[in-house]
Design an enzyme around this catalytic site. Structure first.
Site, PDB file in Angstrom:
ATOM      1  N   TRP A 151       0.806  -1.223   0.000  1.00 40.73           N
ATOM      2  CA  TRP A 151       0.000   0.000   0.000  1.00 40.73           C
ATOM      3  C   TRP A 151       0.840   1.275   0.000  1.00 40.73           C
ATOM      4  O   TRP A 151       0.287   2.369  -0.052  1.00 40.73           O
ATOM      5  CB  TRP A 151      -0.902   0.024   1.243  1.00 40.73           C
ATOM      6  CG  TRP A 151      -0.166  -0.348   2.495  1.00 40.73           C
ATOM      7  CD1 TRP A 151      -0.176  -1.573   3.086  1.00 40.73           C
ATOM      8  CD2 TRP A 151       0.724   0.462   3.263  1.00 40.73           C
ATOM      9  NE1 TRP A 151       0.662  -1.580   4.181  1.00 40.73           N
ATOM     10  CE2 TRP A 151       1.224  -0.328   4.312  1.00 40.73           C
ATOM     11  CE3 TRP A 151       1.144   1.791   3.174  1.00 40.73           C
ATOM     12  CZ2 TRP A 151       2.122   0.144   5.261  1.00 40.73           C
ATOM     13  CZ3 TRP A 151       2.042   2.267   4.110  1.00 40.73           C
ATOM     14  CH2 TRP A 151       2.513   1.448   5.139  1.00 40.73           C
ATOM     15  N   PRO A 154       0.726   2.385  -3.862  1.00 42.34           N
ATOM     16  CA  PRO A 154      -0.247   1.400  -4.363  1.00 42.34           C
ATOM     17  C   PRO A 154      -0.246   1.271  -5.888  1.00 42.34           C
ATOM     18  O   PRO A 154      -0.173   0.165  -6.426  1.00 42.34           O
ATOM     19  CB  PRO A 154      -1.580   1.929  -3.850  1.00 42.34           C
ATOM     20  CG  PRO A 154      -1.225   2.783  -2.665  1.00 42.34           C
ATOM     21  CD  PRO A 154       0.115   3.371  -2.973  1.00 42.34           C
ATOM     22  N   ALA A 158       2.203  -1.524  -8.341  1.00 40.05           N
ATOM     23  CA  ALA A 158       1.450  -2.361  -9.295  1.00 40.05           C
ATOM     24  C   ALA A 158       2.013  -2.155 -10.701  1.00 40.05           C
ATOM     25  O   ALA A 158       2.219  -3.123 -11.445  1.00 40.05           O
ATOM     26  CB  ALA A 158      -0.031  -2.014  -9.239  1.00 40.05           C
ATOM     27  N   LYS A 175      -3.459  -8.539  -7.147  1.00 39.99           N
ATOM     28  CA  LYS A 175      -4.124  -8.404  -5.841  1.00 39.99           C
ATOM     29  C   LYS A 175      -3.480  -7.226  -5.130  1.00 39.99           C
ATOM     30  O   LYS A 175      -2.394  -7.343  -4.568  1.00 39.99           O
ATOM     31  CB  LYS A 175      -3.927  -9.698  -5.031  1.00 39.99           C
ATOM     32  CG  LYS A 175      -5.032 -10.010  -4.031  1.00 39.99           C
ATOM     33  CD  LYS A 175      -5.293  -8.948  -2.991  1.00 39.99           C
ATOM     34  CE  LYS A 175      -4.383  -9.032  -1.798  1.00 39.99           C
ATOM     35  NZ  LYS A 175      -4.644  -7.956  -0.817  1.00 39.99           N
ATOM     36  N   GLY A 228       6.098  -6.762  -0.518  1.00 41.56           N
ATOM     37  CA  GLY A 228       5.471  -6.581   0.785  1.00 41.56           C
ATOM     38  C   GLY A 228       6.455  -6.913   1.880  1.00 41.56           C
ATOM     39  O   GLY A 228       7.672  -6.851   1.687  1.00 41.56           O
ATOM     40  N   SER A 229       5.935  -7.299   3.020  1.00 37.58           N
ATOM     41  CA  SER A 229       6.800  -7.536   4.173  1.00 37.58           C
ATOM     42  C   SER A 229       7.527  -8.882   4.053  1.00 37.58           C
ATOM     43  O   SER A 229       7.067  -9.787   3.339  1.00 37.58           O
ATOM     44  CB  SER A 229       5.962  -7.517   5.448  1.00 37.58           C
ATOM     45  OG  SER A 229       5.008  -8.542   5.391  1.00 37.58           O
ATOM     46  N   GLU A 250      10.071  -8.865  -3.409  1.00 38.50           N
ATOM     47  CA  GLU A 250      10.613  -7.534  -3.081  1.00 38.50           C
ATOM     48  C   GLU A 250      10.134  -7.216  -1.672  1.00 38.50           C
ATOM     49  O   GLU A 250       8.963  -6.892  -1.477  1.00 38.50           O
ATOM     50  CB  GLU A 250      10.071  -6.483  -4.055  1.00 38.50           C
ATOM     51  CG  GLU A 250      10.445  -6.703  -5.495  1.00 38.50           C
ATOM     52  CD  GLU A 250      11.880  -6.365  -5.785  1.00 38.50           C
ATOM     53  OE1 GLU A 250      12.531  -5.720  -4.945  1.00 38.50           O
ATOM     54  OE2 GLU A 250      12.366  -6.773  -6.844  1.00 38.50           O
ATOM     55  N   CYS A 284      10.244   0.927   1.396  1.00 40.67           N
ATOM     56  CA  CYS A 284      11.006  -0.299   1.657  1.00 40.67           C
ATOM     57  C   CYS A 284      12.502  -0.003   1.740  1.00 40.67           C
ATOM     58  O   CYS A 284      13.222  -0.597   2.526  1.00 40.67           O
ATOM     59  CB  CYS A 284      10.742  -1.304   0.555  1.00 40.67           C
ATOM     60  SG  CYS A 284      11.020  -0.615  -1.074  1.00 40.67           S
ATOM     61  N   SER A 285      12.957   0.921   0.899  1.00 35.62           N
ATOM     62  CA  SER A 285      14.386   1.197   0.814  1.00 35.62           C
ATOM     63  C   SER A 285      14.796   2.376   1.690  1.00 35.62           C
ATOM     64  O   SER A 285      15.916   2.889   1.560  1.00 35.62           O
ATOM     65  CB  SER A 285      14.753   1.503  -0.642  1.00 35.62           C
ATOM     66  OG  SER A 285      13.930   2.567  -1.106  1.00 35.62           O
ATOM     67  N   GLU A 384      12.426  -3.204  10.676  1.00 40.10           N
ATOM     68  CA  GLU A 384      11.837  -2.192   9.805  1.00 40.10           C
ATOM     69  C   GLU A 384      10.655  -1.547  10.542  1.00 40.10           C
ATOM     70  O   GLU A 384       9.725  -2.242  10.941  1.00 40.10           O
ATOM     71  CB  GLU A 384      11.347  -2.864   8.518  1.00 40.10           C
ATOM     72  CG  GLU A 384      10.774  -1.894   7.520  1.00 40.10           C
ATOM     73  CD  GLU A 384      10.287  -2.601   6.256  1.00 40.10           C
ATOM     74  OE1 GLU A 384       9.560  -3.594   6.377  1.00 40.10           O
ATOM     75  OE2 GLU A 384      10.652  -2.146   5.168  1.00 40.10           O
TER      76      GLU A 384
HETATM   77  P1  NAD Z   1       2.222  -6.964   3.618  1.00 46.85           P
HETATM   78  O1  NAD Z   1       3.196  -8.077   3.518  1.00 46.85           O
HETATM   79  O2  NAD Z   1       1.377  -6.857   4.818  1.00 46.85           O
HETATM   80  O3  NAD Z   1       1.192  -7.032   2.400  1.00 46.85           O
HETATM   81  C1  NAD Z   1       1.614  -7.016   1.048  1.00 46.85           C
HETATM   82  C2  NAD Z   1       0.554  -7.670   0.196  1.00 46.85           C
HETATM   83  O4  NAD Z   1       0.465  -9.041   0.562  1.00 46.85           O
HETATM   84  C3  NAD Z   1      -0.848  -7.083   0.378  1.00 46.85           C
HETATM   85  O5  NAD Z   1      -1.514  -7.064  -0.862  1.00 46.85           O
HETATM   86  C4  NAD Z   1      -1.492  -8.082   1.307  1.00 46.85           C
HETATM   87  O6  NAD Z   1      -2.896  -8.130   1.183  1.00 46.85           O
HETATM   88  C5  NAD Z   1      -0.884  -9.379   0.827  1.00 46.85           C
HETATM   89  N1  NAD Z   1      -0.901 -10.471   1.786  1.00 46.85           N
HETATM   90  C6  NAD Z   1      -0.983 -10.406   3.142  1.00 46.85           C
HETATM   91  N2  NAD Z   1      -0.998 -11.646   3.671  1.00 46.85           N
HETATM   92  C7  NAD Z   1      -0.905 -12.510   2.638  1.00 46.85           C
HETATM   93  C8  NAD Z   1      -0.845 -13.930   2.536  1.00 46.85           C
HETATM   94  N3  NAD Z   1      -0.911 -14.701   3.613  1.00 46.85           N
HETATM   95  N4  NAD Z   1      -0.704 -14.473   1.316  1.00 46.85           N
HETATM   96  C9  NAD Z   1      -0.619 -13.700   0.222  1.00 46.85           C
HETATM   97  N5  NAD Z   1      -0.695 -12.363   0.251  1.00 46.85           N
HETATM   98  C10 NAD Z   1      -0.836 -11.771   1.440  1.00 46.85           C
HETATM   99  O7  NAD Z   1       3.039  -5.651   3.334  1.00 46.85           O
HETATM  100  P2  NAD Z   1       2.470  -4.157   3.375  1.00 46.85           P
HETATM  101  O8  NAD Z   1       2.274  -3.804   4.802  1.00 46.85           O
HETATM  102  O9  NAD Z   1       1.342  -4.007   2.428  1.00 46.85           O
HETATM  103  O10 NAD Z   1       3.689  -3.349   2.762  1.00 46.85           O
HETATM  104  C11 NAD Z   1       4.767  -2.943   3.524  1.00 46.85           C
HETATM  105  C12 NAD Z   1       5.938  -3.842   3.288  1.00 46.85           C
HETATM  106  O11 NAD Z   1       6.237  -3.893   1.911  1.00 46.85           O
HETATM  107  C13 NAD Z   1       7.171  -3.335   3.970  1.00 46.85           C
HETATM  108  O12 NAD Z   1       7.857  -4.396   4.596  1.00 46.85           O
HETATM  109  C14 NAD Z   1       7.994  -2.791   2.819  1.00 46.85           C
HETATM  110  O13 NAD Z   1       9.365  -2.755   3.060  1.00 46.85           O
HETATM  111  C15 NAD Z   1       7.630  -3.707   1.714  1.00 46.85           C
HETATM  112  N6  NAD Z   1       7.888  -3.091   0.407  1.00 46.85           N
HETATM  113  C16 NAD Z   1       8.954  -3.540  -0.336  1.00 46.85           C
HETATM  114  C17 NAD Z   1       9.248  -2.945  -1.556  1.00 46.85           C
HETATM  115  C18 NAD Z   1      10.437  -3.399  -2.388  1.00 46.85           C
HETATM  116  O14 NAD Z   1      10.506  -3.067  -3.555  1.00 46.85           O
HETATM  117  N7  NAD Z   1      11.375  -4.157  -1.844  1.00 46.85           N
HETATM  118  C19 NAD Z   1       8.449  -1.910  -2.032  1.00 46.85           C
HETATM  119  C20 NAD Z   1       7.379  -1.484  -1.259  1.00 46.85           C
HETATM  120  C21 NAD Z   1       7.110  -2.093  -0.040  1.00 46.85           C
END
Ligand code: NAD
Length: 497
Positions: A151, A154, A158, A175, A228-229, A250, A284-285, A384
């Site tokens: 998010w 967003p 994507a 998604k 994501g995380s 990522e 993230c970075s 983080e």
């Molecule tokens: P998150 O891991 O909570 O969610 C990311 C996505 O995964 C969302 O769409 C979420 O609905 C989905 N998700 C959650 N649980 C899931 C599951 N069990 N199975 C499949 N999908 C699932 O992360 P967030 O809070 O949305 O984003 C923040 C994180 O993203 C931070 O850790 C950040 O560092 C990372 N991030 C990394 C980059 C990069 O390029 N390395 C870029 C942006 C954000």
């Protein structure tokens, strides 16, 4: 958005949109809810994507024809950039001026992959050592891919996946994050208007544990790409591994910014703030660990405290705003919890803090916060935070700085500020990170690969690597001589047949 049409979730559920500026559910850009998609909706979306894939409506187009559609999509994003930026800012809480920038980047990303798809050689001749044989390597679209995004950016996150996937000729199920899905739905509408055929791009909104988990585990996908995380990334990778399909991750980071005594203090402070407070610190970075050499530390900290306190917290749509509210209640509690724990530790609060700023109601606002003397074993130094919270330590020698920078389970980015070019080069080599910035922090160009190592994930996005992510490599070996030997003859010289 499934098969080129809007639909409600199969289960009939909805998710309330949360307004980060008010800290409560509320309509954002006139939208108060999104469909709570689940396994049945993911199955329908994958079926639509597979039908489009089999029909060849997109993958069989020449790269130039696909590029023309992507350029129209880039133009559509640019034409509506103002409205989309407002929607993005209001939905995820980032200041409008930053969302404006994201929209430019989103459009540029489609342009970049349109150009790359057109110029990429899809077939390469490879000389072979055996006479009579011709070798070729061909790149083909991978198939139906699942994309899961966060998010903090967003729309842009994507686009980093959708643009190369479409440029390669794949069909897609996206998604987006449940905390900010609105601009991804607009992306589907604009892609359709630009001529992306029905079923080629599908968007399923919903919770991670429902729609996300169902997508990661779906047997109809050729690949899963996740941003994501680290914790969720591990779940997604496990789901892909169970089906033995590839996955790119990522993930998060705790990146270091190393500032040497010879740095220009004013500039170093601006990069440090940009590197940690941009997007309300939700990058993230983010260079959220700052290492500053002893000699320059007092001047650096004095100026940093002053400048950070000057940043204007404001609702996302305030054109003067420099820091907005965090995206949602759970994220707000997490960031405030980090600050409160750090206050109990030996770390020293330089500026900011967990108290809500006055005059901004119940929104999820956190003031730009800096702690110094942060213990290396504390959560603030190792985890983080994903909020506008900077952890600072001083160092004496280059060796110590490199060791401190690399002593992290993450490996996404690292930055160095110094007038000594040779030193900047030494650190570029020594940093354990996928991205190195010299005399800056956070610039991002689609021409350069993006991604990390260690717990920050694997695979690369953007650049040529981003397109190759969505391509299958096929070898074609042709026997052109026509001569065949009697392979099964007894030992001795073989006769041609
Ligand atoms: P998150 O891991 O909570 O969610 C990311 C996505 O995964 C969302 O769409 C979420 O609905 C989905 N998700 C959650 N649980 C899931 C599951 N069990 N199975 C499949 N999908 C699932 O992360 P967030 O809070 O949305 O984003 C923040 C994180 O993203 C931070 O850790 C950040 O560092 C990372 N991030 C990394 C980059 C990069 O390029 N390395 C870029 C942006 C954000």
């Amino acid at each position: 958005w499934v098969g080129g049409a809007w639909r409600a979730a199969a289960g009939g559920g909805w998710l309330a949109v949360e307004d980060p500026a008010r800290g409560a559910p509320g309509a954002v850009g006139g939208r108060a809810r999104v469909a709570r998609g689940g396994a049945a909706d993911v199955a329908a979306a994958v079926a639509a994507a597979r039908a489009a894939w089999r029909a060849g409506v997109w993958r069989d187009l020449a790269p130039g024809a696909r590029a023309a559609v992507l350029r129209r999509l880039a133009a559509g994003l640019a034409a509506e950039a103002g409205d989309l930026a407002r929607l993005e800012a209001a939905d995820c809480g980032k200041p409008l001026r930053e969302a404006d920038w994201d929209l430019e980047d989103a459009s540029a990303c489609f342009e970049f992959y349109a150009d790359l798809a057109e110029s990429q050689a899809l077939e390469e001749e490879v000389p072979l050592p055996e006479p009579g044989f011709r070798g070729r390597v061909r790149r083909e679209p991978l198939g139906v891919v699942g994309l899961i995004t966060p998010w903090n950016y967003p729309l842009l996150m994507a686009c980093w996946k959708v643009a190369p996937a479409l440029a390669a000729g794949c069909s897609v199920v996206l998604k987006p994050s449940e905390h900010a899905s609105l601009t991804c739905l607009e992306l589907a509408r604009l892609a359709h208007a630009a001529g992306v055929p029905a079923g080629v791009l599908n968007v399923v909104t919903g919770l991670g544990a429902e729609a996300g988990a169902a997508l990661a585990a779906h047997p109809g996908l050729a690949k899963v790409c996740f941003t994501g995380s680290s914790a969720t990334g591990a779940l997604v990778a496990a789901a892909a591994a169970r089906r033995a399909v590839p996955c790119t991750l990522e993930l998060g980071g705790k990146s270091a910014l190393v500032i040497f005594d010879d740095a220009d203090v004013e500039k170093a402070v601006e990069w440090a703030m940009f590197g940690c407070f941009w997007t309300n610190g939700q990058i993230c970075s983010a260079t959220s660990r700052v290492l500053v050499q002893d000699g320059v530390a007092p001047r650096f900290l004095e100026r940093l405290a002053r400048r950070a306190a000057q940043l204007k917290l404001a609702p996302p749509l305030d054109p003067e705003g420099q820091v907005g509210p965090l995206v949602c209640a759970s994220q707000y509690r997490k960031v405030v919890g980090h600050i409160e724990r750090a206050r109990q530790s030996r770390a020293r609060l330089l500026c900011g803090g967990a108290e809500r700023p006055a005059g901004l109601g119940g929104g999820f606002y956190v003031r730009p916060t800096v702690f110094t003397d942060v213990p290396v074993d504390s959560a603030l130094w190792t985890e983080e935070v994903f909020g506008p919270v900077m952890a600072v330590r001083t160092f004496a020698s280059e060796r110590e700085a490199v060791d401190l920078a690399n002593a992290s389970e993450f490996g996404l980015a690292a930055a160095v500020i110094s007038r000594d070019r040779a030193r900047c080069e030494r650190l570029a080599g020594a940093f354990e990170a996928g991205i190195v910035w010299q005399n800056c922090s956070q610039p991002c160009f689609p021409q350069l690969p993006w991604g990390g190592g260690k717990r920050s994930g694997y695979g690369r996005e953007l650049s040529k690597a981003g397109l190759e992510n969505f391509q299958h490599v096929k070898q074609i070996c042709t026997y052109e001589s026509g001569d065949v030997w009697d392979w099964y003859a007894p030992p001795g010289p073989r006769a041609k047949l």
